[in-house]
Design a protein around this motif. Sequence first.
Motif, PDB file in Angstrom:
ATOM      1  N   ASN A  95      43.939  28.510  55.465  1.00  0.00           N
ATOM      2  CA  ASN A  95      44.225  29.015  54.115  1.00  0.00           C
ATOM      3  C   ASN A  95      43.675  30.423  53.906  1.00  0.00           C
ATOM      4  OD1 ASN A  95      45.389  28.784  51.581  1.00  0.00           O
ATOM      5  ND2 ASN A  95      43.547  27.892  50.653  1.00  0.00           N
ATOM      6  N   LYS A  96      43.906  31.286  54.918  1.00  0.00           N
ATOM      7  CA  LYS A  96      43.523  32.707  54.864  1.00  0.00           C
ATOM      8  C   LYS A  96      42.009  32.919  54.853  1.00  0.00           C
ATOM      9  CE  LYS A  96      47.856  34.245  52.733  1.00  0.00           C
ATOM     10  NZ  LYS A  96      48.371  34.772  54.011  1.00  0.00           N
ATOM     11  N   LYS A  97      41.265  31.904  55.285  1.00  0.00           N
ATOM     12  CA  LYS A  97      39.815  32.024  55.448  1.00  0.00           C
ATOM     13  C   LYS A  97      39.465  31.636  56.871  1.00  0.00           C
ATOM     14  CE  LYS A  97      39.140  32.625  50.929  1.00  0.00           C
ATOM     15  NZ  LYS A  97      38.645  33.880  50.332  1.00  0.00           N
ATOM     16  N   ILE A  98      38.280  32.054  57.331  1.00  0.00           N
ATOM     17  CA  ILE A  98      37.827  31.704  58.667  1.00  0.00           C
ATOM     18  C   ILE A  98      36.422  31.132  58.576  1.00  0.00           C
ATOM     19  CG2 ILE A  98      37.069  34.073  59.151  1.00  0.00           C
ATOM     20  CD1 ILE A  98      37.928  33.557  62.101  1.00  0.00           C
ATOM     21  N   TYR A  99      36.164  30.064  59.352  1.00  0.00           N
ATOM     22  CA  TYR A  99      34.909  29.327  59.255  1.00  0.00           C
ATOM     23  C   TYR A  99      34.344  29.090  60.645  1.00  0.00           C
ATOM     24  CZ  TYR A  99      37.061  28.124  54.744  1.00  0.00           C
ATOM     25  OH  TYR A  99      37.689  28.167  53.533  1.00  0.00           O
ATOM     26  N   LEU A 100      33.043  29.273  60.795  1.00  0.00           N
ATOM     27  CA  LEU A 100      32.337  28.842  62.001  1.00  0.00           C
ATOM     28  C   LEU A 100      32.076  27.352  61.854  1.00  0.00           C
ATOM     29  CD1 LEU A 100      30.743  29.324  64.640  1.00  0.00           C
ATOM     30  CD2 LEU A 100      28.772  29.945  63.211  1.00  0.00           C
ATOM     31  N   VAL A 101      32.625  26.553  62.794  1.00  0.00           N
ATOM     32  CA  VAL A 101      32.495  25.090  62.672  1.00  0.00           C
ATOM     33  C   VAL A 101      31.846  24.492  63.908  1.00  0.00           C
ATOM     34  CG1 VAL A 101      34.472  24.930  61.139  1.00  0.00           C
ATOM     35  CG2 VAL A 101      34.840  24.714  63.587  1.00  0.00           C
TER      36      VAL A 101
ATOM     37  N   GLN B 168      33.682  43.762  52.563  1.00  0.00           N
ATOM     38  CA  GLN B 168      34.413  42.952  51.599  1.00  0.00           C
ATOM     39  C   GLN B 168      35.167  41.812  52.294  1.00  0.00           C
ATOM     40  OE1 GLN B 168      34.256  43.669  48.147  1.00  0.00           O
ATOM     41  NE2 GLN B 168      35.092  41.614  47.995  1.00  0.00           N
ATOM     42  N   LEU B 169      35.763  42.086  53.429  1.00  0.00           N
ATOM     43  CA  LEU B 169      36.472  41.050  54.180  1.00  0.00           C
ATOM     44  C   LEU B 169      35.527  39.933  54.609  1.00  0.00           C
ATOM     45  CD1 LEU B 169      38.784  43.222  56.470  1.00  0.00           C
ATOM     46  CD2 LEU B 169      39.513  41.785  54.559  1.00  0.00           C
ATOM     47  N   VAL B 170      34.338  40.313  55.043  1.00  0.00           N
ATOM     48  CA  VAL B 170      33.345  39.319  55.466  1.00  0.00           C
ATOM     49  C   VAL B 170      32.870  38.505  54.266  1.00  0.00           C
ATOM     50  CG1 VAL B 170      31.061  38.998  56.469  1.00  0.00           C
ATOM     51  CG2 VAL B 170      32.630  40.676  57.466  1.00  0.00           C
ATOM     52  N   GLN B 171      32.603  39.159  53.159  1.00  0.00           N
ATOM     53  CA  GLN B 171      32.128  38.461  51.967  1.00  0.00           C
ATOM     54  C   GLN B 171      33.159  37.479  51.440  1.00  0.00           C
ATOM     55  OE1 GLN B 171      31.101  41.737  49.367  1.00  0.00           O
ATOM     56  NE2 GLN B 171      28.992  41.839  50.140  1.00  0.00           N
ATOM     57  N   ASN B 172      34.436  37.788  51.642  1.00  0.00           N
ATOM     58  CA  ASN B 172      35.518  36.916  51.175  1.00  0.00           C
ATOM     59  C   ASN B 172      35.916  35.848  52.192  1.00  0.00           C
ATOM     60  OD1 ASN B 172      35.647  38.374  48.793  1.00  0.00           O
ATOM     61  ND2 ASN B 172      37.321  39.685  49.485  1.00  0.00           N
ATOM     62  N   ASN B 173      35.153  35.735  53.282  1.00  0.00           N
ATOM     63  CA  ASN B 173      35.464  34.781  54.354  1.00  0.00           C
ATOM     64  C   ASN B 173      36.812  35.051  55.002  1.00  0.00           C
ATOM     65  OD1 ASN B 173      33.061  33.472  54.034  1.00  0.00           O
ATOM     66  ND2 ASN B 173      33.909  31.665  53.016  1.00  0.00           N
ATOM     67  N   GLN B 174      37.270  36.296  54.920  1.00  0.00           N
ATOM     68  CA  GLN B 174      38.517  36.660  55.585  1.00  0.00           C
ATOM     69  C   GLN B 174      38.283  37.136  57.014  1.00  0.00           C
ATOM     70  OE1 GLN B 174      39.603  39.184  51.999  1.00  0.00           O
ATOM     71  NE2 GLN B 174      41.641  38.499  52.611  1.00  0.00           N
TER      72      GLN B 174
ATOM     73  N   GLN C  98      28.929  44.099  72.089  1.00  0.00           N
ATOM     74  CA  GLN C  98      29.862  44.746  71.167  1.00  0.00           C
ATOM     75  C   GLN C  98      29.920  43.952  69.857  1.00  0.00           C
ATOM     76  OE1 GLN C  98      31.442  47.675  72.052  1.00  0.00           O
ATOM     77  NE2 GLN C  98      30.368  47.537  74.016  1.00  0.00           N
ATOM     78  N   ARG C  99      30.162  44.650  68.759  1.00  0.00           N
ATOM     79  CA  ARG C  99      30.376  44.003  67.465  1.00  0.00           C
ATOM     80  C   ARG C  99      31.871  43.895  67.235  1.00  0.00           C
ATOM     81  NH1 ARG C  99      30.931  46.575  62.270  1.00  0.00           N
ATOM     82  NH2 ARG C  99      30.634  45.104  60.539  1.00  0.00           N
ATOM     83  N   LEU C 100      32.355  42.667  67.065  1.00  0.00           N
ATOM     84  CA  LEU C 100      33.778  42.398  66.867  1.00  0.00           C
ATOM     85  C   LEU C 100      33.977  41.633  65.567  1.00  0.00           C
ATOM     86  CD1 LEU C 100      34.542  41.098  70.479  1.00  0.00           C
ATOM     87  CD2 LEU C 100      34.725  43.453  69.666  1.00  0.00           C
ATOM     88  N   LEU C 101      35.178  41.730  65.021  1.00  0.00           N
ATOM     89  CA  LEU C 101      35.526  40.986  63.815  1.00  0.00           C
ATOM     90  C   LEU C 101      36.672  40.032  64.118  1.00  0.00           C
ATOM     91  CD1 LEU C 101      35.435  43.612  60.922  1.00  0.00           C
ATOM     92  CD2 LEU C 101      33.902  41.690  61.228  1.00  0.00           C
ATOM     93  N   LEU C 102      36.440  38.742  63.865  1.00  0.00           N
ATOM     94  CA  LEU C 102      37.483  37.731  63.999  1.00  0.00           C
ATOM     95  C   LEU C 102      38.117  37.541  62.629  1.00  0.00           C
ATOM     96  CD1 LEU C 102      35.520  35.081  66.126  1.00  0.00           C
ATOM     97  CD2 LEU C 102      36.641  37.207  66.877  1.00  0.00           C
ATOM     98  N   ASP C 103      39.396  37.718  62.541  1.00  0.00           N
ATOM     99  CA  ASP C 103      40.095  37.744  61.255  1.00  0.00           C
ATOM    100  C   ASP C 103      40.842  36.436  61.013  1.00  0.00           C
ATOM    101  OD1 ASP C 103      42.713  38.444  59.582  1.00  0.00           O
ATOM    102  OD2 ASP C 103      41.191  39.941  59.086  1.00  0.00           O
ATOM    103  N   ALA C 104      40.869  36.006  59.765  1.00  0.00           N
ATOM    104  CA  ALA C 104      41.500  34.739  59.388  1.00  0.00           C
ATOM    105  C   ALA C 104      43.000  34.724  59.620  1.00  0.00           C
ATOM    106  CB  ALA C 104      41.203  34.428  57.919  1.00  0.00           C
TER     107      ALA C 104
END
Length: 237
Positions: free
Chosen positions: A231-237, A9-15, A24-30
């Motif tokens: 704005n509480k979202k994270i983007y690959l740029v 859900q966090l990934v789907q919401n761009n959070q 390793q699988r890691l999660l970068l959070d907004a």
Amino acid sequence: MIDEKQLVQLVQNNQSIPVQFADQRLLLDAEGVLYWPQCDLLIFSDLHFEKGSFLTQFAHPVPRYDSIDTLKRIQASIARYKPSTVVCLGDSLHDVNAVKRMEDRLINHLNELISSVDEWCWVLGNHDPDIPESLFGLRMNFFTKNNLLLVHEFENLENHKDVNGQIIGHFHPKVSARIAMQKITGKCFLQDHKTIVMPAFGKYTGGLDLKNEAFSTILDKKNTKNFLMYNKKIYLV
């Protein structure tokens, strides 16, 4: 530990954005934290507690609410991921006298958060070469888990046996990018094949622009990915 459905859900919401790094699988959070699901480990960097009170000593007119804000956001991130281990990657205190200026209620709040997890590790930084005993948790110069090194400043990995990558703080990276036809500047994560640079989590920490030549000494810039937080979202740029 957060469950897989909540992570999706966090990934789907761009959070958050999942990345593969050093096998390793890691999660970068907004919110500027990094979660390592396999180890149920949450990473913060550059909290800089009591920077506001430090600046007011030199007549800088800033509100002294940064530590309160930082604590609230730490609490929210812990509530989101429910980690068993927390690692703070250095410069958690803005200076060696920071805790002396911190209100007792804030120290108590911080210690409650530390006690809420199984293990809390303070990696020491250049601003905080020592953590006062009034704060709970372990102190160390670096933290290793599996094949990853967690440390404040960039290290030569040849000095660390069986380490394939490092996660560091210190640089407070920020980047500018165009998102939805608007130019945005914000804190960011940086990742190449050997290094992840964490954004600064503290309230008054600012940022060092990705174009600064300091990054060319630690990253392969041709193969660096930039993850902008806005704005509480994270983007690959």
